[in-house]
Design an enzyme around this catalytic site. Structure first.
Site: not given
Length: 256
Positions: A6-7, A109
């Protein structure tokens, strides 16, 4: 094993799944200037130092809201893991009906969080609140319709804006204040941050229940780095820190 990333704008959160169980979580500061070698070596190292074997990773999934780092990520996976990663984006199989005027605008996201929430609570009206660099609030119906939601400035951005945009207000720790009515500047800022954000979220929950879910109370899931601060304030029915990572894993399954 499955590697998920999850960047975010501030941090990269990683998760390693084995037999549907999240066996490792780790974090790293997001640095857009990192090379593929720096990223690849870090991932190999953190996996190895926690007692796992990177050679056993069979699939990689990524949720990134930082496009400038995606090329280095892809190159790192190819060079150090001999794999191509699945990047969460509109167009892949999500299991959702994206009711957005332009689905390509939806942050990865937000999509991953919705996928993760539906996998945990199928056939349920849902509101997902992700409290990271930005705070996002998203609605998903029991029929898996992603309706969109709202985006607010996150707590960290608010703290930095106050400190950088004024001459005398300091940087403060992001925490629930001891008093609602602050008796010093730090307490006053913390009170504004905590109760201001809590009040905004409560208003959205009220309006969404009334106008989107026709008075029915949806199930509210909190995630993101700052969700735990509000856990005892009863904004959420559940706090799931790994929600986005879970959504990335589910997306990999849907697109295998």
């Amino acid at each position: 094993m499955i590697l998920t990333l999850d960047v975010g704008n501030t941090q990269i959160t990683g998760g390693l799944f084995e037999d549907d169980k999240l066996v490792l979580q780790f974090r790293r500061t997001t640095a857009v200037g990192n090379s593929s070698d720096e990223i690849g070596l870090f991932l190999r190292s953190v996996i190895r130092e926690n007692g796992f074997h990177w050679q056993k990773i069979t699939r990689i999934g990524v949720c990134s809201v930082v496009p400038s780092i995606n090329y280095s990520l892809s190159s790192a996976f190819s060079k150090y893991f001999n794999q191509e990663a699945l990047f969460i984006q509109a167009g892949i199989k999500t299991g959702l009906k994206l009711k957005y005027s332009n689905p390509k605008e939806i942050g990865a996201d937000r999509i991953a969080g919705a996928i993760g929430a539906v996998s945990l609570h199928p056939d349920t009206d849902l509101i997902i609140i992700d409290m990271g660099t930005a705070t996002t609030i998203d609605c998903v119906t029991c029929d898996k319709e992603y309706l969109g939601g709202a985006i607010l400035s996150g707590l960290k951005i608010s703290v930095e804006a106050l400190a950088n945009g004024t001459a005398k207000l300091p940087q403060v720790e992001i925490a629930r204040p001891e008093h609602v009515c602050g008796t010093n500047t730090i307490e006053a800022i913390q009170s504004g941050l905590f109760y201001g954000n809590a009040g905004a979220i409560k208003e959205f929950l009220y309006l969404y229940q009334k106008n989107i879910f026709e008075g029915k109370k949806p199930f509210v899931i909190g995630t993101g780095g700052f969700a735990r601060i509000f856990e005892e304030y009863h904004l959420f029915n559940e706090v799931c820190p790994a929600l986005v990572l879970l959504g990335v894993k589910k997306a990999l399954e849907l697109n295998s």
